[in-house]
Write an enzyme that holds these catalytic residues in place. Sequence first.
Site, PDB file in Angstrom:
ATOM      1  CB  CYS A 246      -0.926   0.010   1.207  1.00  0.00           C
ATOM      2  SG  CYS A 246      -2.136  -1.309   1.171  1.00  0.00           S
ATOM      3  CB  CYS A 421      13.520   7.622  -7.312  1.00  0.00           C
ATOM      4  SG  CYS A 421      14.384   6.597  -6.129  1.00  0.00           S
TER       5      CYS A 421
END
Lengths: 463, 99
Positions: A246, A421
């Site tokens: 998640c 990132c």
Amino acid sequence: MESNGVEASRIRQEIDSLNANKRNIEQQISALEAQLHQLEVNSNAVCTSSFSNGDLGSSNGLSPDMIYRYSRHLLLPSFGVQGQANLLKSSVLVIGAGGLGSPALLYLAACGVGRIGIVDHDVVELNNLQRQIIHTEAYIGKSKVESAAAACRSINSSTQIVEHKEAFRTSNALEIVSKYDVVVDATDNAPSRYMINDCCVVLGKPLISGAALGLEGQLTVYNYNGGPCYRCLFPTPPPTNACQRCADSGVLGVVPGVIGCLQALEAIKVASLVGEPLSGRMLLLDALSGRIRNVKLRGRSLQCEACGDHAVLTRQTFSDFDYAKFTQTPLSTGPLTLNLLTPDDRISSTEYSKKVAEGEAHVLVDVRPAHHYKIVSLPNSRNIPLSTLEGRLSEISAALEEEAKRRTLDGGSSASLFVICRRGNDSQRAVQLLHTLGFTSAKDIIGGLESWSHNVDPKFPTY
Amino acid sequence: MQLTLEFGGGLELLCDSVKIHNINVDPQDGEKQLTMKNLLSWVCTNVIKERPEMFMKGDSVRPGVLVLVNDTDWELSGQLETVLEEKDNVVFISTLHGG
Ligand SMILES: [Zn+2]
């Protein structure tokens, strides 16, 4: 004017006097009500002793408070006194007080399960509250188990709540699970799911398994009444890159909410011996299309390594089994930290911030997916998602040339190339790829934007 | 033969994020029937757009993928040997672990 003022004052006095009378009458009513209640309790006690076989809810072991609290259950012909009595005698263990565990626990506490155990080692964080509805802002930074237990107790002080503030491991699993009748798997990772399954098989406990990710959910009951277990269905663990989390892929809060509620429902059915538990079947929820399908699963597999006819799973083999190794996934839910590059090919976020401050000519490529880039990004970065990197090398070359020109660097020197990132894993993959494609000086920013936020700019949002 | 394919649990990401595919596929030359084995190789060639290793392993689906033919686990219909019929519905769903 003056007479008006006198009139108003007289009315106010009258209102005050009436209010005083009203309070007095209310107090008298309360006192009489309390007296009446006491008389009723005493007379009920008399009834119980004199009509022990009567049908006035006297022989079923439910106290007047219980009858009143659970009256809507008792009124259900298919659930009734027997279902409630079974529930009150039962115990349920919920492993994980997160997105699935939150609604499951709220309903299990409300419905009158006799004893509820909660296992979790985590603390409540702000980004949990969007879906982990049992926790409140006041508990941020505190134990999830403490928070969930307090919420359960405030709903139903007559249910016993047991706090297990520890990670669920092979070392404590047997001892914890053996104290409960039903287990709810509300965890969020593959190794825990195999471990909980095997523990339930060893101890013969029914397992209510739920999972949710993105906009989809799955629900089934394992190891119940001769039905299949998790390993009957999935004897081999999936490849690690197939297990999305998640925290990486996102989840709409209400999706685990729906599945967690359904887990409570199945746990209630199993504990109260009412209805037909979802064993040998699986419920699949597709929230986006609003579809729920109920599919038929295989039965128990005779070859299953956990519950099959020749299975060698015992308390001992369970305790010795390495679930992290088996699934090649760490049991802790912390994010993965890769180390693909040599130190020379990497730079810390603080070093990078110095280079920016010194005005070093450079291009910063952010390789996150576009929908991540939209959440937040560094102002001087350009977004080239890792999946599209190979096809967009010319953009990088052009950007480097332009930067060199803009900084009026002579032909000999060129601008540096940095890659960033979210957490510093994809940036390493990107740098590896760039090195093989000719961009040999590309460096990755260690720890990504999370490190930037922690070490350089605390105001920079994390997600 | 008309079939409906559905991908879920993240497998749709391997086919342009499209979950439902209405397809038309016929038994291969010389064969009278279309089995799941035939269908899998057809799907791999014609529907899966990226990372086929996330869908297949050997000649079957990878571990962690549940295959349902008309809402029933393909283990109950003969797995790779399941014979498909007109208008059948085949679901490929990856098991979820999140919570
Ligand atoms: Zn099994």
